[in-house]
Design a protein around this motif. Sequence first.
Motif, PDB file in Angstrom:
ATOM      1  N   GLY A  50      19.965  32.635  42.655  1.00 32.77           N
ATOM      2  CA  GLY A  50      21.249  32.064  42.245  1.00 32.77           C
ATOM      3  C   GLY A  50      22.311  33.114  42.007  1.00 32.77           C
ATOM      4  N   ASN A  51      21.977  34.147  41.258  1.00 34.66           N
ATOM      5  CA  ASN A  51      22.973  35.171  40.939  1.00 34.66           C
ATOM      6  C   ASN A  51      23.292  36.042  42.139  1.00 34.66           C
ATOM      7  OD1 ASN A  51      23.503  34.966  37.891  1.00 34.66           O
ATOM      8  ND2 ASN A  51      21.268  34.952  37.967  1.00 34.66           N
ATOM      9  N   ALA A  52      22.296  36.292  43.000  1.00 35.47           N
ATOM     10  CA  ALA A  52      22.573  37.047  44.226  1.00 35.47           C
ATOM     11  C   ALA A  52      23.531  36.272  45.132  1.00 35.47           C
ATOM     12  CB  ALA A  52      21.270  37.351  44.956  1.00 35.47           C
ATOM     13  N   LEU A  53      23.363  34.954  45.211  1.00 36.48           N
ATOM     14  CA  LEU A  53      24.265  34.139  46.028  1.00 36.48           C
ATOM     15  C   LEU A  53      25.692  34.172  45.487  1.00 36.48           C
ATOM     16  CD1 LEU A  53      22.063  31.008  46.854  1.00 36.48           C
ATOM     17  CD2 LEU A  53      22.917  32.729  48.457  1.00 36.48           C
ATOM     18  N   VAL A  54      25.826  34.158  44.162  1.00 36.18           N
ATOM     19  CA  VAL A  54      27.162  34.251  43.570  1.00 36.18           C
ATOM     20  C   VAL A  54      27.821  35.580  43.940  1.00 36.18           C
ATOM     21  CG1 VAL A  54      28.451  34.365  41.404  1.00 36.18           C
ATOM     22  CG2 VAL A  54      26.621  32.689  41.666  1.00 36.18           C
ATOM     23  N   ILE A  55      27.064  36.673  43.828  1.00 38.91           N
ATOM     24  CA  ILE A  55      27.604  37.994  44.141  1.00 38.91           C
ATOM     25  C   ILE A  55      27.954  38.097  45.619  1.00 38.91           C
ATOM     26  CG2 ILE A  55      27.052  40.463  44.240  1.00 38.91           C
ATOM     27  CD1 ILE A  55      25.348  40.054  41.733  1.00 38.91           C
ATOM     28  N   ILE A  56      27.067  37.591  46.491  1.00 43.84           N
ATOM     29  CA  ILE A  56      27.334  37.625  47.937  1.00 43.84           C
ATOM     30  C   ILE A  56      28.572  36.808  48.273  1.00 43.84           C
ATOM     31  CG2 ILE A  56      26.456  36.855  50.177  1.00 43.84           C
ATOM     32  CD1 ILE A  56      23.647  37.553  49.158  1.00 43.84           C
ATOM     33  N   THR A  57      28.700  35.642  47.644  1.00 40.35           N
ATOM     34  CA  THR A  57      29.850  34.779  47.909  1.00 40.35           C
ATOM     35  C   THR A  57      31.150  35.469  47.549  1.00 40.35           C
ATOM     36  OG1 THR A  57      28.523  32.784  47.536  1.00 40.35           O
ATOM     37  CG2 THR A  57      30.916  32.557  47.397  1.00 40.35           C
ATOM     38  N   TYR A  58      31.202  36.065  46.359  1.00 35.39           N
ATOM     39  CA  TYR A  58      32.427  36.738  45.931  1.00 35.39           C
ATOM     40  C   TYR A  58      32.687  38.023  46.718  1.00 35.39           C
ATOM     41  CZ  TYR A  58      33.447  33.704  41.979  1.00 35.39           C
ATOM     42  OH  TYR A  58      33.798  32.629  41.210  1.00 35.39           O
ATOM     43  N   THR A  59      31.633  38.651  47.231  1.00 34.26           N
ATOM     44  CA  THR A  59      31.810  39.906  47.956  1.00 34.26           C
ATOM     45  C   THR A  59      32.253  39.689  49.392  1.00 34.26           C
ATOM     46  OG1 THR A  59      30.094  40.942  46.597  1.00 34.26           O
ATOM     47  CG2 THR A  59      30.681  42.060  48.647  1.00 34.26           C
ATOM     48  N   PHE A  60      31.690  38.688  50.070  1.00 34.61           N
ATOM     49  CA  PHE A  60      31.923  38.529  51.497  1.00 34.61           C
ATOM     50  C   PHE A  60      32.688  37.269  51.883  1.00 34.61           C
ATOM     51  CE2 PHE A  60      27.987  41.051  51.141  1.00 34.61           C
ATOM     52  CZ  PHE A  60      28.381  42.186  51.827  1.00 34.61           C
ATOM     53  N   TYR A  61      32.707  36.249  51.017  1.00 39.77           N
ATOM     54  CA  TYR A  61      33.261  34.967  51.427  1.00 39.77           C
ATOM     55  C   TYR A  61      34.458  34.520  50.598  1.00 39.77           C
ATOM     56  CZ  TYR A  61      29.106  34.393  54.322  1.00 39.77           C
ATOM     57  OH  TYR A  61      28.137  34.563  55.263  1.00 39.77           O
ATOM     58  N   LYS A  62      34.476  34.853  49.366  1.00 35.83           N
ATOM     59  CA  LYS A  62      35.519  34.354  48.473  1.00 35.83           C
ATOM     60  C   LYS A  62      36.041  35.502  47.633  1.00 35.83           C
ATOM     61  CE  LYS A  62      36.426  30.758  45.022  1.00 35.83           C
ATOM     62  NZ  LYS A  62      37.261  31.560  44.158  1.00 35.83           N
ATOM     63  N   ARG A  63      37.284  35.828  47.809  1.00 37.95           N
ATOM     64  CA  ARG A  63      37.862  36.906  47.028  1.00 37.95           C
ATOM     65  C   ARG A  63      38.088  36.454  45.578  1.00 37.95           C
ATOM     66  NH1 ARG A  63      42.564  38.874  51.290  1.00 37.95           N
ATOM     67  NH2 ARG A  63      41.124  39.519  52.962  1.00 37.95           N
ATOM     68  N   THR A  64      37.976  37.416  44.650  1.00 39.88           N
ATOM     69  CA  THR A  64      38.232  37.111  43.247  1.00 39.88           C
ATOM     70  C   THR A  64      39.737  37.033  43.026  1.00 39.88           C
ATOM     71  OG1 THR A  64      38.103  39.482  42.793  1.00 39.88           O
ATOM     72  CG2 THR A  64      36.114  38.189  42.411  1.00 39.88           C
ATOM     73  N   LYS A  65      40.247  35.798  42.946  1.00 44.07           N
ATOM     74  CA  LYS A  65      41.688  35.579  42.834  1.00 44.07           C
ATOM     75  C   LYS A  65      42.125  35.159  41.438  1.00 44.07           C
ATOM     76  CE  LYS A  65      41.917  34.181  47.687  1.00 44.07           C
ATOM     77  NZ  LYS A  65      42.253  33.089  48.635  1.00 44.07           N
ATOM     78  N   THR A  66      41.184  34.740  40.597  1.00 44.48           N
ATOM     79  CA  THR A  66      41.524  34.287  39.257  1.00 44.48           C
ATOM     80  C   THR A  66      40.698  35.041  38.230  1.00 44.48           C
ATOM     81  OG1 THR A  66      39.845  32.540  39.182  1.00 44.48           O
ATOM     82  CG2 THR A  66      41.972  31.977  40.187  1.00 44.48           C
ATOM     83  N   MET A  67      41.083  34.897  36.954  1.00 41.61           N
ATOM     84  CA  MET A  67      40.329  35.534  35.880  1.00 41.61           C
ATOM     85  C   MET A  67      38.904  34.989  35.818  1.00 41.61           C
ATOM     86  SD  MET A  67      43.195  35.777  32.827  1.00 41.61           S
ATOM     87  CE  MET A  67      42.236  36.924  31.835  1.00 41.61           C
ATOM     88  N   THR A  68      38.758  33.683  36.005  1.00 33.24           N
ATOM     89  CA  THR A  68      37.429  33.085  35.975  1.00 33.24           C
ATOM     90  C   THR A  68      36.552  33.645  37.080  1.00 33.24           C
ATOM     91  OG1 THR A  68      38.200  31.025  34.957  1.00 33.24           O
ATOM     92  CG2 THR A  68      36.153  30.918  36.183  1.00 33.24           C
ATOM     93  N   ASP A  69      37.112  33.886  38.264  1.00 34.29           N
ATOM     94  CA  ASP A  69      36.349  34.491  39.359  1.00 34.29           C
ATOM     95  C   ASP A  69      35.780  35.844  38.942  1.00 34.29           C
ATOM     96  OD1 ASP A  69      36.832  32.375  41.017  1.00 34.29           O
ATOM     97  OD2 ASP A  69      38.535  33.301  42.031  1.00 34.29           O
ATOM     98  N   VAL A  70      36.621  36.673  38.321  1.00 35.03           N
ATOM     99  CA  VAL A  70      36.177  38.003  37.888  1.00 35.03           C
ATOM    100  C   VAL A  70      35.080  37.880  36.840  1.00 35.03           C
ATOM    101  CG1 VAL A  70      36.903  40.171  36.819  1.00 35.03           C
ATOM    102  CG2 VAL A  70      38.422  39.015  38.423  1.00 35.03           C
ATOM    103  N   TYR A  71      35.257  36.964  35.883  1.00 31.02           N
ATOM    104  CA  TYR A  71      34.240  36.766  34.842  1.00 31.02           C
ATOM    105  C   TYR A  71      32.927  36.277  35.440  1.00 31.02           C
ATOM    106  CZ  TYR A  71      38.188  37.093  31.590  1.00 31.02           C
ATOM    107  OH  TYR A  71      39.285  37.519  30.889  1.00 31.02           O
ATOM    108  N   LEU A  72      33.001  35.324  36.368  1.00 32.47           N
ATOM    109  CA  LEU A  72      31.798  34.789  36.996  1.00 32.47           C
ATOM    110  C   LEU A  72      31.041  35.868  37.761  1.00 32.47           C
ATOM    111  CD1 LEU A  72      32.998  31.318  38.350  1.00 32.47           C
ATOM    112  CD2 LEU A  72      31.335  31.727  36.542  1.00 32.47           C
ATOM    113  N   PHE A  73      31.781  36.705  38.452  1.00 31.30           N
ATOM    114  CA  PHE A  73      31.147  37.802  39.189  1.00 31.30           C
ATOM    115  C   PHE A  73      30.403  38.730  38.230  1.00 31.30           C
ATOM    116  CE2 PHE A  73      31.171  42.100  40.948  1.00 31.30           C
ATOM    117  CZ  PHE A  73      30.601  41.886  42.199  1.00 31.30           C
ATOM    118  N   ASN A  74      31.018  39.070  37.113  1.00 32.35           N
ATOM    119  CA  ASN A  74      30.395  39.966  36.143  1.00 32.35           C
ATOM    120  C   ASN A  74      29.213  39.307  35.432  1.00 32.35           C
ATOM    121  OD1 ASN A  74      31.995  42.736  35.497  1.00 32.35           O
ATOM    122  ND2 ASN A  74      33.409  41.199  36.298  1.00 32.35           N
ATOM    123  N   VAL A  75      29.294  37.998  35.164  1.00 29.47           N
ATOM    124  CA  VAL A  75      28.155  37.279  34.585  1.00 29.47           C
ATOM    125  C   VAL A  75      26.967  37.332  35.540  1.00 29.47           C
ATOM    126  CG1 VAL A  75      27.288  35.000  33.937  1.00 29.47           C
ATOM    127  CG2 VAL A  75      29.509  35.751  33.106  1.00 29.47           C
TER     128      VAL A  75
END
Length: 364
Positions: A50-75
Amino acid sequence: MVEYPNTVTPDYEYSTDDYPDGLCNMDQNLVDVNTQTYIHSIICAFGLIGNALVIITYTFYKRTKTMTDVYLFNVAVTDLIFVVALPFIIYNEQQSWLMGSVACKILRSAYSINLYSGMLLLACISGDRYIAIVQARRSFGARSHALTYSRLICSAVWMFALALTLPTLMYTERFEERNPGVANATVMCELSFSNAETAKLMKVLVPSLQMAVGFLVPLLVMVFCYSSIVCTLLRAQSSQRHKAVRVVFAVVVIFIMCHLPYNVALLTHTVSLFQLRGCEAEEIKLKVLAVSRSVAYLHCCLNPILYAFIGVRFRSHFKQIVTDLWCFSKKYIYSARSSRGTSDICISGRVSSEGFNNMSSFSA
């Protein structure tokens, strides 16, 4: 009379110096080892995926555009650190800590870093959603610099978590302990103190910080923010408000269900540290601590579901990952011509996926 070192386990479950006469011979396998191994293996597997998929998604598919995106990536990063360390912790505990002193310190510190940084980041997510929904008009201008603010906040959270982990890092030692009636010494990786005063201070300070910073403060922030969000959503004329309220309710309830039992058990144990306790009652308490700790570990598997995959657009990115993995796997099965065509489809799919807007905080 056998003298024991001033030690205390990282989860503050048992220390021989808590008993003046040293008569309690606690069984270290208080909860069936195999059962715990299976449960922790499931936690590791689902948490890793689950967490690897979140990291892969934010790294290759979805740019971190909001504060929540950045927090989710770090979580996801902090949860991934813990689930990677957990199998090594389990293995060493069962094999009498075969790894060295450095690994002992690092692995024991992994849970502490995950606890502080993860819980504080979840509080930051609730605060960001509160500002975005409840204080939407007032925060419109300030949120133009959201990414800068969020990265600074995340850096501060990581630094704070590392600072709070220093006692665990400093005092954790790998050593041999000889128990009465046992021929071979037991190799342990535990908090070890050179004097009784330091031991007494840390036995109260460290679990108190875990309960306060790792549970109570995030819980209060989440309850306040999400209560205000629910009130705002209920007043809004939206067909999606009931789904959003259910998501908020699920986030808070699951957080409480995962962490409240362990914190109550830890509080009970900390309060009774310097009191005389019966061996039978102590064994029961340690079993409760072990089971509730495993439930608390479970939260790192649920974070990706509660905070990421529940969003419609994030799920679309996840589907795109599956599609691309399938496409690239066909590259090694079919001919060179087919693989080139498949590769083109995968690339075009990824490019199109980047055109999505940010996921809604409470879309379902």
